[in-house]
Design an enzyme around this catalytic site. Structure first.
Site, PDB file in Angstrom:
ATOM      1  N   GLY A 104       0.808  -1.216   0.000  1.00 27.47           N
ATOM      2  CA  GLY A 104       0.000   0.000   0.000  1.00 27.47           C
ATOM      3  C   GLY A 104       0.836   1.258   0.000  1.00 27.47           C
ATOM      4  O   GLY A 104       1.988   1.265   0.446  1.00 27.47           O
ATOM      5  N   ARG A 168       0.752  -5.638  -4.867  1.00 24.30           N
ATOM      6  CA  ARG A 168       0.821  -6.507  -3.692  1.00 24.30           C
ATOM      7  C   ARG A 168       1.239  -7.945  -4.032  1.00 24.30           C
ATOM      8  O   ARG A 168       1.063  -8.855  -3.229  1.00 24.30           O
ATOM      9  CB  ARG A 168      -0.533  -6.516  -2.967  1.00 24.30           C
ATOM     10  CG  ARG A 168      -0.882  -5.165  -2.331  1.00 24.30           C
ATOM     11  CD  ARG A 168      -2.137  -5.249  -1.474  1.00 24.30           C
ATOM     12  NE  ARG A 168      -2.461  -3.989  -0.857  1.00 24.30           N
ATOM     13  CZ  ARG A 168      -1.934  -3.533   0.283  1.00 24.30           C
ATOM     14  NH1 ARG A 168      -1.024  -4.250   0.916  1.00 24.30           N
ATOM     15  NH2 ARG A 168      -2.298  -2.365   0.781  1.00 24.30           N
ATOM     16  N   ASP A 199       5.615  -7.394   5.289  1.00 23.84           N
ATOM     17  CA  ASP A 199       5.551  -8.495   4.341  1.00 23.84           C
ATOM     18  C   ASP A 199       6.493  -8.266   3.165  1.00 23.84           C
ATOM     19  O   ASP A 199       7.160  -9.186   2.695  1.00 23.84           O
ATOM     20  CB  ASP A 199       4.117  -8.672   3.830  1.00 23.84           C
ATOM     21  CG  ASP A 199       3.218  -9.343   4.860  1.00 23.84           C
ATOM     22  OD1 ASP A 199       3.609 -10.384   5.405  1.00 23.84           O
ATOM     23  OD2 ASP A 199       2.127  -8.819   5.135  1.00 23.84           O
ATOM     24  N   LYS A 225       8.437   1.019   5.076  1.00 20.03           N
ATOM     25  CA  LYS A 225       7.262   1.787   4.672  1.00 20.03           C
ATOM     26  C   LYS A 225       5.998   1.164   5.262  1.00 20.03           C
ATOM     27  O   LYS A 225       5.775  -0.028   5.121  1.00 20.03           O
ATOM     28  CB  LYS A 225       7.140   1.772   3.143  1.00 20.03           C
ATOM     29  CG  LYS A 225       5.847   2.393   2.620  1.00 20.03           C
ATOM     30  CD  LYS A 225       5.078   1.456   1.692  1.00 20.03           C
ATOM     31  CE  LYS A 225       4.543   0.252   2.402  1.00 20.03           C
ATOM     32  NZ  LYS A 225       3.592  -0.534   1.604  1.00 20.03           N
ATOM     33  N   THR A 226       5.197   1.934   5.951  1.00 19.75           N
ATOM     34  CA  THR A 226       3.810   1.579   6.268  1.00 19.75           C
ATOM     35  C   THR A 226       3.219   2.672   7.142  1.00 19.75           C
ATOM     36  O   THR A 226       3.820   3.055   8.147  1.00 19.75           O
ATOM     37  CB  THR A 226       3.643   0.222   6.974  1.00 19.75           C
ATOM     38  OG1 THR A 226       2.292   0.075   7.410  1.00 19.75           O
ATOM     39  CG2 THR A 226       4.563   0.052   8.170  1.00 19.75           C
ATOM     40  N   ASP A 228       0.816   2.234   8.950  1.00 16.49           N
ATOM     41  CA  ASP A 228       0.333   1.570  10.167  1.00 16.49           C
ATOM     42  C   ASP A 228       1.291   1.716  11.339  1.00 16.49           C
ATOM     43  O   ASP A 228       0.891   1.563  12.489  1.00 16.49           O
ATOM     44  CB  ASP A 228       0.091   0.079   9.911  1.00 16.49           C
ATOM     45  CG  ASP A 228      -1.091  -0.173   8.992  1.00 16.49           C
ATOM     46  OD1 ASP A 228      -1.734   0.802   8.558  1.00 16.49           O
ATOM     47  OD2 ASP A 228      -1.377  -1.346   8.689  1.00 16.49           O
TER      48      ASP A 228
END
Length: 565
Positions: A104, A168, A199, A225-226, A228
């Site tokens: 994402g 993805r 992941d 990277k995220t 979240d």
């Protein structure tokens, strides 16, 4: 004033693979145009000659014996640090490097690519830089574009991943690894940088292991990277995009807070991104002071049921009604339903069934559920049942973004409040408004912090590749200090690994960094939430600032974790 015009390379989906970029006029806002030329500082160690210093041998985050078997070529390698040294030998070789965006979007990804490009230009002039289009599938299909100064320029300090786009897909089968090998050999790659989350960086480690086991020269470096915020450790204090996304969400939360106070009649249930951890929800709570915030890790630790969560929300609503407040704001993490132990067990059972059974309308598959899980499944609203049965994402995870937990909690709160009204213990009015703030935060213009942090991560990735390193994740630390004092290095990806059950099998994964109930961010929140519940201490942060007041502010979570707030 008229919007500024910028020339953007055309990378339309229909363009043939590896076709030369052709310019097309695209309208940029004045802010976007201004941001393109925003100058970015670098940590001092990246501005001068340096040496790479190895640390001690590394282990793993969990199950080291299993990780050692899965990564025999990489396991145990040390993390490294860059240390300034004016006498360091210069390296003049030209490199061929590829970069891929995976998973994402997160604000700042373009700056990682820009930093990597600038490193190659400044320290390995004459190097060739390839961008793989559409994520890991671009590697497997050898679908790429050569990234030049003109190509990259319009994307500097911009949001999104549209420079080369993301995907993805995973590289996991022998055939897929073979395809990746063929691409690396065809392009004669010295290195590959994988920009992604847990992941994706697991996949980067698998690629690094595979290339090294085949004695290939291609080295692999990851970047964290995220939005979240669940990819972090001591050496990697934060993942990029978290700072920007939380500020975007907090602006919107502040807006609905003012709306709630203005109308005096709505409870806004706001679900926020964060599939596996509640970092975003906690940070937004610290920035805005909502009446109720549900933290998934606390729900799990206290073994709360859906009814426990509902009762907590309803108790606050009733207390506020007694004070004359029939409105409020409630923050809910996207992955809440997966934190509730009884629901977590249900999802685990459903994952096993979906991995091995054909699920049809006959309902015979339900016989594989335990009695407790079947009872809970039948108790849930039909819409939630259907959402729990949706196809898993490529990593085997429930697509929690499609589970409308906020609407479920509104329904459950309505039922409980009506019950209390009948009992005479509630005399207020309740009107719920549901919101999901998700994709809105993934592609915003990166904050000054994320823009600078990402640029340093990319620059550092280039330095690690040029120094012959592989299987590391680019690491920039000491982030509470001025940029010049930031530390730079690379952390062994295997040191972040554990094993996890996915699609019915055990696989290596980077262990997610969950919210710590003993951590400084949660403790600060917990010390103030009772006051926020009954007194309207709302804060409206407003939009992200690039100059002036608040423009260089760093998120509460990072500062608290670093002991600087």
């Amino acid at each position: 004033m008229a919007p500024a015009i910028a020339l953007i390379p055309d990378i339309a989906a229909g363009a043939p693979a590896n076709a030369p970029a052709t310019g097309r006029a695209s309208v940029y806002s004045e802010v976007q145009s201004c941001r393109i030329n925003h100058a970015l500082p670098l940590p001092s160690v990246l501005r001068c000659p340096f040496n790479i210093v190895d640390g001690p041998p590394s282990s793993a985050a969990g199950n080291p014996d299993e990780i050692a078997k899965l990564f025999p070529c990489l396991f145990g390698q040390p993390s490294v640090s860059l240390v300034a040294d004016q006498n360091a030998a210069s390296m003049d070789q030209k490199l061929k490097v590829g970069v891929v965006l995976s998973g994402g979007q997160a604000p700042g990804g373009h700056n990682v690519i820009s930093g990597l490009f600038d490193y190659l230009q400044n320290r390995a002039n004459g190097s060739t830089f390839y961008g793989f289009r559409g994520g890991p599938a671009g590697i497997m299909k050898c679908k790429y574009v050569e990234l030049t100064s003109d190509y990259i320029y319009p994307y500097r300090n911009q949001g999104g991943f549209d420079m080369i786009c993301s995907g993805r897909d995973k590289i996991e089968t022998p055939e897929q690894f073979k395809q990746a090998e063929e691409t690396a050999k065809k392009l004669d790659l010295d290195g590959l940088v994988v920009i992604g989350g847990d992941d994706s960086n697991t996949n980067a480690c698998l690629l690094a292991e595979n290339f090294r086991s085949k004695n290939m020269k291609t080295r692999v470096i990851g970047c964290p990277k995220t939005i979240d915020g669940d990819l972090k450790c001591k050496e990697v204090p934060t993942s990029f995009g978290f700072d920007t996304a939380c500020k975007i969400y907090s602006e919107m939360i502040g807006n609905v807070m003012i709306d709630a106070r203005s109308t005096g009649k709505y409870y806004h249930f706001v679900r926020l991104m964060g599939r596996a951890a509640s970092h975003i929800t906690l940070e937004c709570a610290l920035q805005t002071h909502p009446n109720i915030t549900i933290i998934g890790e606390e729900v799990y630790a206290q073994k709360q049921t859906l009814k426990n969560v509902t009762d907590y929300i309803v108790d606050v609503i009733c207390k506020r009604a007694e004070l004359g407040y029939n409105y409020g704001v409630i923050l809910i993490p996207e992955g809440l339903i997966d934190f509730i132990p009884e629901v977590q067990e249900l999802i685990a059972e459903l994952n096993e069934i979906l991995a091995h059974e054909v699920v049809d309308e006959s309902g015979l598959w339900k016989k594989k559920l335990t009695e407790q899980s079947l009872k809970l499944f039948e108790f849930l609203p039909e819409a939630i049942q259907e959402q729990l049965m949706l196809e898993r994402d490529p990593h085997g995870n429930v697509q929690v973004a499609k589970i409308e937990t906020e609407k479920m909690l509104i329904q459950m709160a309505e039922t409980e409040l009506e019950k209390r009204r009948q009992e005479g213990t509630y005399k207020g009015r309740f009107m719920g408004q549901s919101h999901f703030f998700g994709y809105e935060g993934r592609c915003g213009l990166p904050t000054n912090f994320d823009a600078t942090y990402c640029y340093a991560l990319g620059y550092a990735a280039g330095a690690l590749l040029r120094s012959g390193k592989t299987g590391l994740i680019s690491s920039v630390g000491n982030l509470a200090a001025p940029v010049a004092e930031w530390t730079v290095g690379g952390t062994a990806l295997t040191s972040l690994m554990d094993v996890e059950r996915r699609h019915g099998k055990f696989k290596p994964v980077i262990k997610k960094a969950m919210g710590e109930l003993e951590g400084a961010p949660f403790k600060k929140f917990a010390s103030q939430r009772e006051e926020w519940a009954l007194k309207n201490r709302y804060i409206s942060p407003g939009p992200i600032q690039f100059k002036g007041a608040g423009s260089d502010a760093v998120n509460h979570t990072l500062l608290l974790e670093l002991g600087a707030h």
